[in-house]
Design a protein around this motif. Structure first.
Motif, short mmCIF file in Angstrom:
data_model
loop_
_atom_site.label_atom_id
_atom_site.label_comp_id
_atom_site.label_asym_id
_atom_site.label_seq_id
_atom_site.Cartn_x
_atom_site.Cartn_y
_atom_site.Cartn_z
N ARG A 96 0.86 -1.19 0.00
CA ARG A 96 0.00 0.00 0.00
C ARG A 96 0.89 1.23 0.00
O ARG A 96 2.00 1.19 0.55
N PRO A 97 0.42 2.33 -0.56
CA PRO A 97 1.27 3.53 -0.64
C PRO A 97 1.75 4.05 0.72
O PRO A 97 2.82 4.64 0.81
N ASP A 98 0.99 3.80 1.78
CA ASP A 98 1.36 4.30 3.10
C ASP A 98 2.19 3.31 3.91
O ASP A 98 2.44 3.53 5.09
N CYS A 99 2.62 2.21 3.30
CA CYS A 99 3.40 1.19 3.99
C CYS A 99 4.82 1.14 3.46
O CYS A 99 5.10 1.56 2.34
N ALA A 100 5.70 0.58 4.26
CA ALA A 100 7.09 0.37 3.84
C ALA A 100 7.13 -0.67 2.72
O ALA A 100 6.27 -1.54 2.64
N ALA A 101 8.13 -0.57 1.87
CA ALA A 101 8.36 -1.60 0.85
C ALA A 101 8.66 -2.92 1.57
O ALA A 101 9.40 -2.93 2.56
#
Length: 147
Positions: A96-101
């Motif tokens: 998700r865009p708000d999570c770390a890779a």
């Protein structure tokens, strides 16, 4: 395909079928996505890229840091634009865009990548839109000698 990218793809393909094992990094025995990259790195450069501390399956959610992105910058340098991605490049994914890779793979060709995927093995997958939109960064392996 030649140069470092070609070598990376050949090495990644040699890992296909290796069972998924959390924190593993042994061809034919078991690896996770980070272990796949560690194994390719060892085969290319002759040693571990850096010490990897133990990590839980939910490490990216718990740490609050983008440790995979930070490690990629340390080891591979600055990312390259997705439009310039070449076979053999490292792909980092965010769920998700708000999570770390949290996931990595190797671009095998424009429409496929190789990765160790939980509950399966190292496999070649289609780089379908659902994967493509999760790409967080693209990095190129450092050259070896005259590559």
């Amino acid at each position: 395909m030649s140069g470092i990218g070609g070598k990376v793809v050949v090495l990644a393909e040699s890992w296909i079928g290796t069972p998924y094992r959390h924190q593993g990094a042994a061809k034919g025995i078991g690896c996770d996505c980070i272990g796949l990259i560690r194994g390719i790195w060892r085969e290319l450069y002759g040693g571990e890229p850096e010490a990897v501390p133990a990590y839980a399956p939910d490490w990216a959610e718990r740490s609050g840091e983008d440790r995979l992105v930070d490690a990629a910058r340390r080891l591979f340098g600055e990312p390259v634009p997705m439009g310039e991605a070449q076979p053999g490049d490292l792909l980092l994914f965010r769920w998700r865009p708000d999570c770390a890779a949290k996931h990595v793979g190797i671009l095998a060709e424009p429409e496929h990548f190789i990765h160790a995927y939980e509950q399966t093995a190292v496999t070649r997958s289609a780089l379908v839109p659902s994967w493509r939109r999760r790409i967080a960064a693209v990095h190129r392996f450092p050259a070896i000698g005259r590559d």
